[in-house]
Design a protein around this motif. Structure first.
Motif, PDB file in Angstrom:
ATOM      1  N   GLN A 187       0.825  -1.212   0.000  1.00  0.00           N
ATOM      2  CA  GLN A 187       0.000   0.000   0.000  1.00  0.00           C
ATOM      3  C   GLN A 187       0.854   1.255   0.000  1.00  0.00           C
ATOM      4  O   GLN A 187       1.756   1.422   0.815  1.00  0.00           O
ATOM      5  CB  GLN A 187      -0.938   0.042   1.200  1.00  0.00           C
ATOM      6  CG  GLN A 187      -1.878   1.249   1.179  1.00  0.00           C
ATOM      7  CD  GLN A 187      -2.956   1.182   2.216  1.00  0.00           C
ATOM      8  OE1 GLN A 187      -2.765   0.659   3.302  1.00  0.00           O
ATOM      9  NE2 GLN A 187      -4.127   1.729   1.889  1.00  0.00           N
ATOM     10  N   THR A 188       0.534   2.121  -0.957  1.00  0.00           N
ATOM     11  CA  THR A 188       1.012   3.501  -0.964  1.00  0.00           C
ATOM     12  C   THR A 188      -0.219   4.398  -1.025  1.00  0.00           C
ATOM     13  O   THR A 188      -1.358   3.909  -1.026  1.00  0.00           O
ATOM     14  CB  THR A 188       1.894   3.782  -2.198  1.00  0.00           C
ATOM     15  OG1 THR A 188       1.099   3.602  -3.382  1.00  0.00           O
ATOM     16  CG2 THR A 188       3.095   2.874  -2.259  1.00  0.00           C
ATOM     17  N   ALA A 189      -0.031   5.712  -1.113  1.00  0.00           N
ATOM     18  CA  ALA A 189      -1.138   6.587  -1.471  1.00  0.00           C
ATOM     19  C   ALA A 189      -1.602   6.203  -2.870  1.00  0.00           C
ATOM     20  O   ALA A 189      -0.800   5.780  -3.708  1.00  0.00           O
ATOM     21  CB  ALA A 189      -0.706   8.046  -1.425  1.00  0.00           C
ATOM     22  N   PRO A 190      -2.914   6.321  -3.170  1.00  0.00           N
ATOM     23  CA  PRO A 190      -3.411   5.850  -4.464  1.00  0.00           C
ATOM     24  C   PRO A 190      -2.715   6.471  -5.676  1.00  0.00           C
ATOM     25  O   PRO A 190      -2.620   5.816  -6.724  1.00  0.00           O
ATOM     26  CB  PRO A 190      -4.894   6.227  -4.420  1.00  0.00           C
ATOM     27  CG  PRO A 190      -5.238   6.210  -2.967  1.00  0.00           C
ATOM     28  CD  PRO A 190      -4.019   6.736  -2.275  1.00  0.00           C
ATOM     29  N   ASP A 191      -2.223   7.717  -5.566  1.00  0.00           N
ATOM     30  CA  ASP A 191      -1.595   8.359  -6.719  1.00  0.00           C
ATOM     31  C   ASP A 191      -0.093   8.083  -6.806  1.00  0.00           C
ATOM     32  O   ASP A 191       0.582   8.602  -7.695  1.00  0.00           O
ATOM     33  CB  ASP A 191      -1.852   9.863  -6.700  1.00  0.00           C
ATOM     34  CG  ASP A 191      -1.229  10.566  -5.503  1.00  0.00           C
ATOM     35  OD1 ASP A 191      -0.924   9.884  -4.502  1.00  0.00           O
ATOM     36  OD2 ASP A 191      -1.059  11.792  -5.563  1.00  0.00           O
TER      37      ASP A 191
ATOM     38  N   VAL B  11      -6.804  -2.458  -5.500  1.00  0.00           N
ATOM     39  CA  VAL B  11      -7.999  -1.995  -4.804  1.00  0.00           C
ATOM     40  C   VAL B  11      -8.302  -0.539  -5.155  1.00  0.00           C
ATOM     41  O   VAL B  11      -9.444  -0.173  -5.449  1.00  0.00           O
ATOM     42  CB  VAL B  11      -7.827  -2.161  -3.279  1.00  0.00           C
ATOM     43  CG1 VAL B  11      -9.048  -1.650  -2.533  1.00  0.00           C
ATOM     44  CG2 VAL B  11      -7.552  -3.624  -2.934  1.00  0.00           C
ATOM     45  N   SER B  12      -7.281   0.301  -5.130  1.00  0.00           N
ATOM     46  CA  SER B  12      -7.461   1.734  -5.369  1.00  0.00           C
ATOM     47  C   SER B  12      -6.196   2.284  -6.005  1.00  0.00           C
ATOM     48  O   SER B  12      -5.081   1.897  -5.634  1.00  0.00           O
ATOM     49  CB  SER B  12      -7.744   2.455  -4.044  1.00  0.00           C
ATOM     50  OG  SER B  12      -7.860   3.851  -4.229  1.00  0.00           O
ATOM     51  N   ALA B  13      -6.372   3.194  -6.983  1.00  0.00           N
ATOM     52  CA  ALA B  13      -5.221   3.801  -7.651  1.00  0.00           C
ATOM     53  C   ALA B  13      -5.681   5.051  -8.392  1.00  0.00           C
ATOM     54  O   ALA B  13      -6.855   5.175  -8.752  1.00  0.00           O
ATOM     55  CB  ALA B  13      -4.568   2.826  -8.620  1.00  0.00           C
TER      56      ALA B  13
ATOM     57  N   GLY C  37     -10.122  -2.064  -8.993  1.00  0.00           N
ATOM     58  CA  GLY C  37     -11.199  -1.248  -8.469  1.00  0.00           C
ATOM     59  C   GLY C  37     -12.301  -2.054  -7.805  1.00  0.00           C
ATOM     60  O   GLY C  37     -12.227  -3.275  -7.652  1.00  0.00           O
ATOM     61  N   ARG C  38     -13.340  -1.325  -7.387  1.00  0.00           N
ATOM     62  CA  ARG C  38     -14.496  -1.910  -6.729  1.00  0.00           C
ATOM     63  C   ARG C  38     -15.762  -1.260  -7.275  1.00  0.00           C
ATOM     64  O   ARG C  38     -15.725  -0.131  -7.760  1.00  0.00           O
ATOM     65  CB  ARG C  38     -14.421  -1.689  -5.209  1.00  0.00           C
ATOM     66  CG  ARG C  38     -13.250  -2.384  -4.519  1.00  0.00           C
ATOM     67  CD  ARG C  38     -13.396  -3.894  -4.573  1.00  0.00           C
ATOM     68  NE  ARG C  38     -12.361  -4.603  -3.824  1.00  0.00           N
ATOM     69  CZ  ARG C  38     -11.194  -4.982  -4.329  1.00  0.00           C
ATOM     70  NH1 ARG C  38     -10.889  -4.700  -5.587  1.00  0.00           N
ATOM     71  NH2 ARG C  38     -10.336  -5.660  -3.589  1.00  0.00           N
ATOM     72  N   PRO C  39     -16.919  -1.928  -7.195  1.00  0.00           N
ATOM     73  CA  PRO C  39     -18.166  -1.292  -7.628  1.00  0.00           C
ATOM     74  C   PRO C  39     -18.410   0.007  -6.866  1.00  0.00           C
ATOM     75  O   PRO C  39     -18.296   0.046  -5.632  1.00  0.00           O
ATOM     76  CB  PRO C  39     -19.235  -2.342  -7.288  1.00  0.00           C
ATOM     77  CG  PRO C  39     -18.506  -3.645  -7.216  1.00  0.00           C
ATOM     78  CD  PRO C  39     -17.129  -3.315  -6.697  1.00  0.00           C
ATOM     79  N   MET C  40     -18.708   1.063  -7.592  1.00  0.00           N
ATOM     80  CA  MET C  40     -18.948   2.396  -7.037  1.00  0.00           C
ATOM     81  C   MET C  40     -17.715   2.981  -6.340  1.00  0.00           C
ATOM     82  O   MET C  40     -17.805   4.034  -5.701  1.00  0.00           O
ATOM     83  CB  MET C  40     -20.138   2.386  -6.087  1.00  0.00           C
ATOM     84  CG  MET C  40     -21.417   1.811  -6.690  1.00  0.00           C
ATOM     85  SD  MET C  40     -21.904   2.600  -8.261  1.00  0.00           S
ATOM     86  CE  MET C  40     -22.360   4.236  -7.677  1.00  0.00           C
TER      87      MET C  40
ATOM     88  N   GLY D 183      -2.471   1.676  -4.877  1.00  0.00           N
ATOM     89  CA  GLY D 183      -1.478   2.443  -5.609  1.00  0.00           C
ATOM     90  C   GLY D 183      -1.329   1.881  -7.013  1.00  0.00           C
ATOM     91  O   GLY D 183      -1.840   0.801  -7.327  1.00  0.00           O
ATOM     92  N   VAL D 184      -0.623   2.599  -7.854  1.00  0.00           N
ATOM     93  CA  VAL D 184      -0.459   2.227  -9.258  1.00  0.00           C
ATOM     94  C   VAL D 184       0.621   1.153  -9.406  1.00  0.00           C
ATOM     95  O   VAL D 184       1.672   1.229  -8.769  1.00  0.00           O
ATOM     96  CB  VAL D 184      -0.084   3.463 -10.099  1.00  0.00           C
ATOM     97  CG1 VAL D 184       0.200   3.084 -11.545  1.00  0.00           C
ATOM     98  CG2 VAL D 184      -1.199   4.506 -10.023  1.00  0.00           C
ATOM     99  N   VAL D 185       0.342   0.157 -10.220  1.00  0.00           N
ATOM    100  CA  VAL D 185       1.359  -0.816 -10.621  1.00  0.00           C
ATOM    101  C   VAL D 185       1.806  -0.419 -12.026  1.00  0.00           C
ATOM    102  O   VAL D 185       1.067  -0.584 -12.993  1.00  0.00           O
ATOM    103  CB  VAL D 185       0.813  -2.250 -10.601  1.00  0.00           C
ATOM    104  CG1 VAL D 185       1.878  -3.227 -11.110  1.00  0.00           C
ATOM    105  CG2 VAL D 185       0.355  -2.633  -9.205  1.00  0.00           C
ATOM    106  N   GLN D 186       3.006   0.144 -12.116  1.00  0.00           N
ATOM    107  CA  GLN D 186       3.488   0.719 -13.377  1.00  0.00           C
ATOM    108  C   GLN D 186       4.758  -0.009 -13.823  1.00  0.00           C
ATOM    109  O   GLN D 186       5.821   0.140 -13.226  1.00  0.00           O
ATOM    110  CB  GLN D 186       3.779   2.210 -13.223  1.00  0.00           C
ATOM    111  CG  GLN D 186       4.174   2.890 -14.527  1.00  0.00           C
ATOM    112  CD  GLN D 186       4.783   4.258 -14.307  1.00  0.00           C
ATOM    113  OE1 GLN D 186       5.867   4.388 -13.742  1.00  0.00           O
ATOM    114  NE2 GLN D 186       4.076   5.296 -14.740  1.00  0.00           N
ATOM    115  N   VAL D 187       4.608  -0.789 -14.884  1.00  0.00           N
ATOM    116  CA  VAL D 187       5.756  -1.480 -15.486  1.00  0.00           C
ATOM    117  C   VAL D 187       6.050  -0.759 -16.795  1.00  0.00           C
ATOM    118  O   VAL D 187       5.481  -1.066 -17.842  1.00  0.00           O
ATOM    119  CB  VAL D 187       5.441  -2.971 -15.707  1.00  0.00           C
ATOM    120  CG1 VAL D 187       6.651  -3.678 -16.295  1.00  0.00           C
ATOM    121  CG2 VAL D 187       5.008  -3.632 -14.404  1.00  0.00           C
ATOM    122  N   LEU D 188       6.929   0.222 -16.724  1.00  0.00           N
ATOM    123  CA  LEU D 188       7.214   1.115 -17.849  1.00  0.00           C
ATOM    124  C   LEU D 188       8.698   1.057 -18.155  1.00  0.00           C
ATOM    125  O   LEU D 188       9.529   1.364 -17.300  1.00  0.00           O
ATOM    126  CB  LEU D 188       6.764   2.538 -17.506  1.00  0.00           C
ATOM    127  CG  LEU D 188       6.842   3.600 -18.606  1.00  0.00           C
ATOM    128  CD1 LEU D 188       5.753   4.664 -18.404  1.00  0.00           C
ATOM    129  CD2 LEU D 188       8.201   4.290 -18.637  1.00  0.00           C
TER     130      LEU D 188
END
Length: 434
Positions: free
Chosen positions: A73-77, A125-127, A171-174, A102-107
């Motif tokens: 877990q990090t902050a979502p951004d 869960v959230s990003a 993500g999650r519904p709503m 948080g974002v999973v970024q494979v760049l």
């Protein structure tokens, strides 16, 4: 293998380049950590270890790394997982049973030339991926990255990422992720390639958070962007977008086979259930494709082609929300049930331009050509001054309608063939009494 139970022990193990580091309990870290090439980080027991980052990004990867059985877990951004490497060959990076905020970024960029990415179980869960500056641009629009981003940002012709990703949920519904959901892109159509051997998804929920009326910015729930070639995509769960200009399923690259087993739903203005600008071999939507916003169409083919597509049904509920529209040649299109629209005329985004369109059920424009159109149910509209079967300069070579043609709105028409459009005349007479 070395076991660790504190932040200090973890840092010492990383510095010592221990090949396998096992966490025996949850750890909170003040800032990012960087794994050396070849290092793996895993939990001693599945679902019991939480790795949290108080400030900044999370786990940086160098190549030949594995992350197993962790909650990160990090902050979502922020980037919960990211690449930070100058290695030419990044080897294999593996994610197994991860739950992430948080974002999973494979760049890949710079020196990075080759990477094999394998995923077996990733739940984001959230990003919030909206602020990253590397964004594809084509067709008059740019695209936000996603909660899961796989992006070959190296323009070299011999740079290549190979992906096998199974059981990915976002993500999650709503409570959708912000930006795109699952985003896979090469550098361009010509260079910086990505090959997707297989992608299977669970539930995907995203919201681009794009201002209403913004004409040149889009996102996708699942977006196969240019330079990406997917051999097989299987969407096992629902794919849902909530915002303006959010495409639910979008292809700019190439997909051999895509099967969607659950609902495809858009709730935003100018969203599209499935939009194809690339090349798709076979596409199947086993459940309904449904949109609820103004200008939110069911299916669009504005560039590229599709060999065969089969839809359970298509429903739209907004002004300007066309059921299906074609302006490029395609092969066989099958609708098992109905194509239905309820709206009238309204604004919608088309290739980076806001236009007024009528909520026709089927619209075939100049340049559009359908080899065979088979509708086992009805073509039906409820809005005023719309058309159920509209051939506007395009061509339908073979047309079969087993249900009815319904246009119940004021001044609505069942059939309009204009501007040199052509359709299978015998079928029109037989099924439509035209």
């Amino acid at each position: 293998m070395v076991t660790v139970s504190s932040a200090i022990e973890l840092q010492e193990a990383i510095i010592a380049k221990e090949p396998v580091i096992e966490l025996t309990q949850s750890i909170s870290l003040p800032t990012t950590i960087q794994l050396a090439k070849g290092q793996s980080l895993k939990a001693s027991k599945k679902g019991t270890v939480f790795l949290s980052f108080v400030d900044g990004d999370g786990v940086g990867l160098s190549g030949d790394n594995a992350l197993i059985n962790l909650a990160i877990q990090t902050a979502p951004d922020k980037r919960a997982i990211y690449l930070n490497s100058t290695e030419v060959d990044l080897g294999t990076i593996h994610f197994d049973n991860l739950t992430v905020t948080g974002v999973v970024q494979v760049l890949t960029r710079g020196n990075n030339k080759t990477l094999n990415l394998t995923i077996d179980g990733l739940d984001i869960v959230s990003a919030d991926a909206r602020h990253f500056t590397e964004r594809p641009m084509k067709y008059g629009v740019v695209v936000h990255q996603g909660a899961l981003t796989v992006y070959n940002f190296n323009p070299a012709e011999d740079s290549h990422i190979t992906v096998t990703a199974e059981n990915v949920s976002v993500g999650r519904p709503m409570a959708p992720v912000m930006g795109s959901g699952i985003f896979i892109s090469g550098f361009s159509d010509e260079t910086g390639r990505v090959t997707i051997e297989k992608l299977t998804t669970g539930d995907v929920y995203s919201n681009g958070m794009i201002p209403n009326g913004q004409p040149n910015l889009i996102t996708g729930g699942i977006f196969i962007v240019y330079g990406a070639y997917a051999k097989e995509v299987i969407s096992n769960g629902p794919v849902t977008t909530y915002g303006t200009n959010d495409m639910v399923l979008d292809v700019w690259g190439k997909v051999d086979n895509w099967i969607v087993k659950d609902k495809v739903t858009s709730y935003g203005t100018s969203g599209i259930g499935f939009v194809n600008f690339g090349s798709v071999g076979n596409f199947v939507a086993e459940q309904v494709v449904e949109t609820f916003g103004n200008g939110a169409r069911g299916f669009n083919q504005y560039d590229g082609t599709i060999t065969e597509a089969r839809f359970n049904s298509i429903k739209t509920h907004g002004n300007g929300s066309i059921g299906m529209q074609f302006s490029k040649p395609v092969g066989k299109i099958i609708i098992d049930n109905n194509v239905s629209t309820t709206g009238s005329t309204g604004e919608t985004l088309v290739k980076g331009v806001i236009k007024n369109l009528k909520a026709d059920a089927i619209s075939v424009l100049e340049g559009g050509e359908i080899e065979e159109l088979l509708v086992n149910g009805n073509l039906q509209t409820k809005g005023d001054e719309v058309v159920s079967y509209h051939i506007n300069g395009g061509t339908v070579k073979k047309f079969t309608l087993k249900g009815k043609l319904v246009a119940s709105g004021q001044n609505a028409e069942r059939v309009v063939i204009e501007n040199g459009g052509q359709t299978a005349t015998d079928s029109i007479k037989t099924y439509l009494n035209y």
